[in-house]
Design a protein around this motif. Sequence first.
Motif, PDB file in Angstrom:
ATOM      1  N   VAL A 194      30.372  34.256  36.475  1.00 38.39           N
ATOM      2  CA  VAL A 194      30.954  35.273  35.595  1.00 38.39           C
ATOM      3  C   VAL A 194      31.859  36.219  36.371  1.00 38.39           C
ATOM      4  CG1 VAL A 194      30.423  37.228  34.075  1.00 38.39           C
ATOM      5  CG2 VAL A 194      29.048  35.133  33.953  1.00 38.39           C
ATOM      6  N   SER A 195      31.469  36.546  37.586  1.00 33.45           N
ATOM      7  CA  SER A 195      32.291  37.443  38.401  1.00 33.45           C
ATOM      8  C   SER A 195      33.656  36.826  38.685  1.00 33.45           C
ATOM      9  CB  SER A 195      31.567  37.765  39.714  1.00 33.45           C
ATOM     10  OG  SER A 195      32.357  38.607  40.527  1.00 33.45           O
ATOM     11  N   LYS A 196      33.664  35.538  39.043  1.00 37.52           N
ATOM     12  CA  LYS A 196      34.928  34.849  39.315  1.00 37.52           C
ATOM     13  C   LYS A 196      35.758  34.725  38.042  1.00 37.52           C
ATOM     14  CE  LYS A 196      37.928  32.402  41.618  1.00 37.52           C
ATOM     15  NZ  LYS A 196      38.805  33.049  42.618  1.00 37.52           N
ATOM     16  N   ALA A 197      35.108  34.446  36.916  1.00 40.99           N
ATOM     17  CA  ALA A 197      35.823  34.332  35.648  1.00 40.99           C
ATOM     18  C   ALA A 197      36.465  35.657  35.251  1.00 40.99           C
ATOM     19  CB  ALA A 197      34.871  33.864  34.549  1.00 40.99           C
ATOM     20  N   SER A 198      35.783  36.771  35.550  1.00 37.28           N
ATOM     21  CA  SER A 198      36.361  38.078  35.217  1.00 37.28           C
ATOM     22  C   SER A 198      37.624  38.334  36.032  1.00 37.28           C
ATOM     23  CB  SER A 198      35.329  39.192  35.446  1.00 37.28           C
ATOM     24  OG  SER A 198      35.067  39.381  36.831  1.00 37.28           O
ATOM     25  N   GLU A 199      37.646  37.872  37.287  1.00 33.53           N
ATOM     26  CA  GLU A 199      38.859  38.002  38.109  1.00 33.53           C
ATOM     27  C   GLU A 199      39.996  37.162  37.542  1.00 33.53           C
ATOM     28  OE1 GLU A 199      38.055  37.049  42.151  1.00 33.53           O
ATOM     29  OE2 GLU A 199      36.312  38.364  42.307  1.00 33.53           O
ATOM     30  N   VAL A 200      39.680  35.923  37.148  1.00 36.74           N
ATOM     31  CA  VAL A 200      40.686  35.037  36.577  1.00 36.74           C
ATOM     32  C   VAL A 200      41.283  35.641  35.307  1.00 36.74           C
ATOM     33  CG1 VAL A 200      40.982  32.821  35.388  1.00 36.74           C
ATOM     34  CG2 VAL A 200      39.745  32.924  37.561  1.00 36.74           C
ATOM     35  N   ALA A 201      40.441  36.285  34.503  1.00 37.77           N
ATOM     36  CA  ALA A 201      40.905  36.881  33.255  1.00 37.77           C
ATOM     37  C   ALA A 201      41.601  38.226  33.464  1.00 37.77           C
ATOM     38  CB  ALA A 201      39.736  37.056  32.288  1.00 37.77           C
TER      39      ALA A 201
END
Length: 283
Positions: A249-256
């Motif tokens: 989720v942390s990586k996905a938040s960066e991508v978004a």
Amino acid sequence: MRPYENYNLRPGLSFHFGAQHEQHDCTWFASIDAGLRLFIVLEGRLSLHFGPHHLELDNRDNAKVCAAAVYLNQADQFTRNSHLNCYTKRITIGFSAAWLDHSGLALNDYLPHLTHCHWPLSDHAIAIVNQMIDPPAISADLTGLYLESRAIELLLEGLSYLKRNNHNEAMHRTLSSDSYLKMQQVKRWVFENLASSLTNDLIAAQFHLSKTTLQRHFKLAFGVTISDFVVQAKLEMAYEMLKNGQGNVSKASEVAGYSTPNSFSTAFKRYFGVSPKSVKKKV
């Protein structure tokens, strides 16, 4: 009806019923012709992608029949995802561009390509869906006519929501064909460059437009601001990343493009109706 039923009611009008337990996670890719599609999920879950747009129809708790309407003014790519051990009971009704034109529905005059909406079925529409799944015992030729009459009733309700969802229907008529094509190019370019840091100034410069013209024309063409489109597209990219097990989720938040996982989770749940953690757990 059997677990699978396909009816070509007349040229350009089709009806599909499906009921099955998915045996594995799988993705189907296809090209879909111009026209209007109605997707209705009575039980289970259906994940659809049209171009850059993601539609999630989730009725696993059997709380309410859910549906979506999608209009395409040209052929485009279509993707459907199935989910392991998920039982899905659904119908799909397709109206080709030729059928719509022959019926006097000139949707291409005011609905942009890939206009779509979630559609809360009325009790009357739900009753019609059940009639289509379990039609009366009549001759085969009359069954086709019976199903067609029900499909048209659903079309009327679904189309009313689709037109209502196109917030800028009247304004869209004022956008020239060249400007609309330019905005389609902008949309594709943005979608292809989501990994970059995109700003309205950058996008406007890329297409030799003023920022004001870009913002106004994009909203006229698609009924959403270009800023909101970038946000939504990045959320959809994060969804695919989580679903495919390509990060946490942390990586996905960066991508978004979110500064914290908490702000990302809030925006994600508001857009998809589920938390990013729940998507990650299903991998």
